[in-house]
Design a protein around this motif. Structure first.
Motif, PDB file in Angstrom:
ATOM      1  N   PRO A 451       0.797  -1.240   0.000  1.00  0.00           N
ATOM      2  CA  PRO A 451       0.000   0.000   0.000  1.00  0.00           C
ATOM      3  C   PRO A 451       0.828   1.289   0.000  1.00  0.00           C
ATOM      4  N   VAL A 452       2.103   1.215   0.482  1.00  0.00           N
ATOM      5  CA  VAL A 452       2.900   2.442   0.602  1.00  0.00           C
ATOM      6  C   VAL A 452       3.891   2.587  -0.558  1.00  0.00           C
ATOM      7  N   VAL A 453       3.815   1.701  -1.564  1.00  0.00           N
ATOM      8  CA  VAL A 453       4.712   1.800  -2.714  1.00  0.00           C
ATOM      9  C   VAL A 453       4.418   3.093  -3.468  1.00  0.00           C
ATOM     10  N   GLY A 454       5.463   3.840  -3.800  1.00  0.00           N
ATOM     11  CA  GLY A 454       5.320   5.122  -4.475  1.00  0.00           C
ATOM     12  C   GLY A 454       5.443   6.312  -3.561  1.00  0.00           C
ATOM     13  N   GLN A 455       5.461   6.087  -2.240  1.00  0.00           N
ATOM     14  CA  GLN A 455       5.578   7.191  -1.282  1.00  0.00           C
ATOM     15  C   GLN A 455       7.040   7.485  -0.914  1.00  0.00           C
ATOM     16  N   SER A 456       7.939   6.533  -1.140  1.00  0.00           N
ATOM     17  CA  SER A 456       9.354   6.730  -0.793  1.00  0.00           C
ATOM     18  C   SER A 456      10.210   6.283  -1.973  1.00  0.00           C
ATOM     19  N   ALA A 457      11.040   7.183  -2.489  1.00  0.00           N
ATOM     20  CA  ALA A 457      11.907   6.848  -3.626  1.00  0.00           C
ATOM     21  C   ALA A 457      12.957   5.813  -3.227  1.00  0.00           C
ATOM     22  N   ILE A 458      13.415   5.861  -1.977  1.00  0.00           N
ATOM     23  CA  ILE A 458      14.449   4.914  -1.519  1.00  0.00           C
ATOM     24  C   ILE A 458      13.892   3.502  -1.477  1.00  0.00           C
ATOM     25  N   VAL A 459      12.701   3.338  -0.905  1.00  0.00           N
ATOM     26  CA  VAL A 459      12.084   2.014  -0.805  1.00  0.00           C
ATOM     27  C   VAL A 459      11.739   1.491  -2.197  1.00  0.00           C
ATOM     28  N   ASP A 460      11.230   2.366  -3.057  1.00  0.00           N
ATOM     29  CA  ASP A 460      10.895   1.946  -4.419  1.00  0.00           C
ATOM     30  C   ASP A 460      12.140   1.443  -5.151  1.00  0.00           C
ATOM     31  N   LYS A 461      13.280   2.102  -4.946  1.00  0.00           N
ATOM     32  CA  LYS A 461      14.519   1.692  -5.592  1.00  0.00           C
ATOM     33  C   LYS A 461      14.950   0.300  -5.129  1.00  0.00           C
ATOM     34  N   GLN A 462      14.770   0.025  -3.837  1.00  0.00           N
ATOM     35  CA  GLN A 462      15.135  -1.288  -3.311  1.00  0.00           C
ATOM     36  C   GLN A 462      14.204  -2.378  -3.827  1.00  0.00           C
ATOM     37  N   PHE A 463      12.922  -2.051  -3.989  1.00  0.00           N
ATOM     38  CA  PHE A 463      11.986  -3.019  -4.564  1.00  0.00           C
ATOM     39  C   PHE A 463      12.389  -3.351  -6.008  1.00  0.00           C
ATOM     40  N   LEU A 464      12.840  -2.338  -6.765  1.00  0.00           N
ATOM     41  CA  LEU A 464      13.283  -2.578  -8.131  1.00  0.00           C
ATOM     42  C   LEU A 464      14.538  -3.452  -8.163  1.00  0.00           C
ATOM     43  N   LYS A 465      15.459  -3.222  -7.235  1.00  0.00           N
ATOM     44  CA  LYS A 465      16.661  -4.053  -7.155  1.00  0.00           C
ATOM     45  C   LYS A 465      16.304  -5.502  -6.849  1.00  0.00           C
ATOM     46  N   LEU A 466      15.329  -5.687  -5.934  1.00  0.00           N
ATOM     47  CA  LEU A 466      14.879  -7.035  -5.601  1.00  0.00           C
ATOM     48  C   LEU A 466      14.271  -7.708  -6.831  1.00  0.00           C
ATOM     49  N   GLN A 467      13.465  -6.941  -7.578  1.00  0.00           N
ATOM     50  CA  GLN A 467      12.844  -7.490  -8.782  1.00  0.00           C
ATOM     51  C   GLN A 467      13.906  -7.883  -9.817  1.00  0.00           C
ATOM     52  N   GLN A 468      14.921  -7.035  -9.991  1.00  0.00           N
ATOM     53  CA  GLN A 468      15.986  -7.335 -10.951  1.00  0.00           C
ATOM     54  C   GLN A 468      16.787  -8.567 -10.535  1.00  0.00           C
ATOM     55  N   ALA A 469      17.087  -8.680  -9.231  1.00  0.00           N
ATOM     56  CA  ALA A 469      17.852  -9.831  -8.749  1.00  0.00           C
ATOM     57  C   ALA A 469      17.090 -11.128  -8.993  1.00  0.00           C
ATOM     58  N   ILE A 470      15.795 -11.129  -8.674  1.00  0.00           N
ATOM     59  CA  ILE A 470      14.992 -12.340  -8.881  1.00  0.00           C
ATOM     60  C   ILE A 470      14.828 -12.628 -10.373  1.00  0.00           C
ATOM     61  N   GLY A 471      14.658 -11.577 -11.192  1.00  0.00           N
ATOM     62  CA  GLY A 471      14.535 -11.772 -12.636  1.00  0.00           C
ATOM     63  C   GLY A 471      15.784 -12.386 -13.238  1.00  0.00           C
ATOM     64  N   LYS A 472      16.972 -11.900 -12.826  1.00  0.00           N
ATOM     65  CA  LYS A 472      18.226 -12.465 -13.326  1.00  0.00           C
ATOM     66  C   LYS A 472      18.372 -13.927 -12.918  1.00  0.00           C
ATOM     67  N   GLU A 473      17.995 -14.229 -11.681  1.00  0.00           N
ATOM     68  CA  GLU A 473      18.106 -15.609 -11.208  1.00  0.00           C
ATOM     69  C   GLU A 473      17.176 -16.526 -12.001  1.00  0.00           C
ATOM     70  N   ILE A 474      15.970 -16.052 -12.316  1.00  0.00           N
ATOM     71  CA  ILE A 474      15.035 -16.848 -13.117  1.00  0.00           C
ATOM     72  C   ILE A 474      15.607 -17.083 -14.526  1.00  0.00           C
ATOM     73  N   ASP A 475      16.230 -16.044 -15.104  1.00  0.00           N
ATOM     74  CA  ASP A 475      16.847 -16.204 -16.427  1.00  0.00           C
ATOM     75  C   ASP A 475      17.966 -17.245 -16.391  1.00  0.00           C
ATOM     76  N   TYR A 476      18.794 -17.187 -15.325  1.00  0.00           N
ATOM     77  CA  TYR A 476      19.859 -18.184 -15.191  1.00  0.00           C
ATOM     78  C   TYR A 476      19.290 -19.589 -15.086  1.00  0.00           C
ATOM     79  N   GLN A 477      18.209 -19.743 -14.309  1.00  0.00           N
ATOM     80  CA  GLN A 477      17.597 -21.060 -14.145  1.00  0.00           C
ATOM     81  C   GLN A 477      17.058 -21.573 -15.478  1.00  0.00           C
ATOM     82  N   GLU A 478      16.451 -20.671 -16.268  1.00  0.00           N
ATOM     83  CA  GLU A 478      15.920 -21.090 -17.574  1.00  0.00           C
ATOM     84  C   GLU A 478      17.054 -21.526 -18.507  1.00  0.00           C
ATOM     85  N   GLU A 479      18.164 -20.778 -18.493  1.00  0.00           N
ATOM     86  CA  GLU A 479      19.303 -21.159 -19.330  1.00  0.00           C
ATOM     87  C   GLU A 479      19.880 -22.500 -18.902  1.00  0.00           C
TER      88      GLU A 479
END
Length: 520
Positions: A451-479
């Motif tokens: 519910p609080v996503v978009g209210q803090s630029a710092i927290v939003d940046k960390q959520f994006l980093k988490l998404q990128q880390a999980i996305g890269k790991e999924i790509d590695y698993q697929e390869e």
């Protein structure tokens, strides 16, 4: 009431450097002493006789240092320009050096002025050495020539002009007083015999040769140039035995230890590699601050001296065991004093009194014992624990999830705490040993703070980093799954071919048996 059981932290094996006898031996040197010279150190040479002083050639001076002195005990400065390659004779009494003006000077270690001066080279002389008979000097210069000189008469004996580029390194044979070797920037190493008018052997190194070294037996030759260190068998006509490529930049110097069982190489990549001369594998390595130009090891392996491009001389001495015979050690109680009574078996009429063992709990265990879930999580999110012992943080999260209080411990946090939590999860979620727990934690954090996503630029940046880390790991698993599918196909093909071959062999065998029976 049952006693509190501390959190069990799963211990994972740590991958570290394999400790060998060579590792322990080469680590047995003291903290290095740094000595600043006037210019880049192009040559270091130890005196072959005690007290094993060493000559350092840098800029237009040659400094003689004692084994433990940090100031030169003698200086030769009779050079108009740069000096090169100061080398001791086998008896340690004479010192020969080349110069920028093409002349070669011979010094008495006990004097100051040159005893002899040899003129003949037309360009700078970077190579000077003594033959093993002690009465002749060989040299190599930028005029592509290699000369042989007579010390008593200060005259030139013979000059060889076979190289097609600068002659920068060389060495003399300890076995034969007429043999010496030179290395050149024309990628060749040539072996000369003073009794002949031309070279007797030419070896193609493949790169500009920076250093050559002959084993004491005279049978093996080591050349260094480019990133390669190559070992040649001289007795087999210069046959290549092994080519080593352990450096990342040009190898500039070579050295053998006193026993000849270890070979040292220095490079512009700031490393000194130590090889075993039996397997030619790297057994140890030293790292230095800047690029290395020269290297020397004392005759008893007690001192390692390294010269660098910035003019710094790095001196390491071997640690000595200090034995003080006068000091009397306080006598310690005998071993039986400590183990007395440990094997005693109580009898039936004995009354046993058990001494409670005091258990020291860590901060997070104390907080968990008092059911302070949020504070326990805060205790393991401190930077020292998160960075150095992440398994403790994950173990506490797993314990909170087992208790069913993980969600409440994650909730109600401010921007700074959520940022810290997301940083840890994004960095460690891809580690297989932490993935099962941290995926659950990431799911809960996303659900709680959505519910609080978009209210803090710092927290939003960390959520994006988490998404990128999980996305890269999924790509590695697929390869990896694709590669696994390819390997399964290959294995299945091999299995089919093998089964077909076996069936053909069996059918051929049956046919042969039937034909044999018919003949009978």
């Amino acid at each position: 009431m049952a006693a509190y059981k501390p959190v069990v932290v799963q211990a994972c094996p740590k991958l570290g450097e394999k400790i060998t006898q060579d590792t322990l031996y080469w680590r047995g040197y003291k903290t290095p002493v740094q000595i600043k010279e006037f210019g880049a150190v192009n040559k270091i040479d130890f005196s072959p006789v005690p007290p094993y002083n060493y000559a350092v050639t840098a800029s237009s001076r040659i400094h003689i240092y004692g084994r433990y002195s940090q100031e030169p005990i003698k200086t030769f400065s009779r050079f108009g320009d740069a000096a090169y390659c100061a080398t001791y004779r086998d008896d340690g009494r004479l010192l020969a050096a080349g110069s920028e003006d093409g002349s070669i000077r011979l010094f008495d270690v006990g004097g100051k002025a040159p005893l002899r001066q040899f003129e003949g080279h037309t360009k700078p002389v970077h190579l000077v050495g003594f033959l093993s008979d002690k009465y002749r000097i060989f040299s190599g210069g930028d005029d592509y020539s290699s000369n042989l000189w007579d010390i008593p008469s200060a005259t030139e004996i013979i000059s060889y002009s076979e190289h097609t580029d600068y002659v920068r390194c060389g060495c003399a044979s300890k076995v034969n007083a007429d043999v010496f070797i030179t290395g050149s920037y024309d990628h060749t190493v040539k072996l000369f015999d003073a009794r002949t008018k031309s070279s007797v052997m030419t070896i193609e190194h493949g790169h500009p040769v920076e250093s050559v070294l002959l084993f004491p037996s005279g049978g093996l030759l080591v050349s260094a140039g480019g990133r390669y260190v190559k070992v040649w068998d001289v007795l087999k006509g210069g046959q290549l035995l092994v080519s080593l490529k352990n450096h990342h930049k040009t190898v500039t110097c070579l050295c053998l230890n006193s026993s000849g069982q270890r070979l040292l190489s220095g490079s512009l990549d700031r490393h000194v590699k130590i090889y075993s001369t039996t397997s030619y594998k790297v057994v140890h390595s030293f790292n230095y601050a800047t690029s290395i130009l020269s290297l020397a090891l004392s005759p008893e392996d007690e001192t390692i001296v390294v010269g660098m491009t910035n003019g710094v001389l790095n001196v390491k001495h071997r640690k000595t065991e200090e034995k003080n015979e006068n000091s009397q050690k306080k006598r310690q109680p005998a071993y039986r004093t400590y183990v007395k009574g440990r094997t005693y078996m109580p009898k039936q009429e004995d009354f046993c009194v058990s001494k409670p063992v005091k258990r020291v709990l860590r901060k997070y265990d104390k907080l968990l014992r008092s059911f302070q879930s949020s504070k326990a999580l805060d205790a393991v999110l401190e930077p020292p624990i998160m960075l150095h012992t992440p398994e403790v943080t994950v173990a506490v999260m797993q314990e909170l999830h087992r208790r069913g209080t993980l969600r409440s411990a994650l909730a109600g946090r401010d921007e700074k705490q959520v940022n810290l939590l997301l940083t840890f999860v994004a960095r460690r979620v891809i580690e297989p040993r932490f993935t099962p727990v941290l995926v659950t934690v990431a799911d809960m954090i996303t659900d709680i703070y959505q519910p609080v996503v978009g209210q803090s630029a710092i927290v939003d940046k960390q959520f994006l980093k988490l998404q990128q880390a999980i996305g890269k790991e999924i790509d590695y698993q697929e390869e990896l799954l694709e590669v696994l599918g390819m390997m399964d196909t290959l294995f299945a093909t091999f299995t089919k071919k093998r089964d077909t071959c076996l069936e053909e062999n069996k059918s051929n065998g049956v046919t042969e048996i039937i034909e044999t029976n018919r003949n009978y």
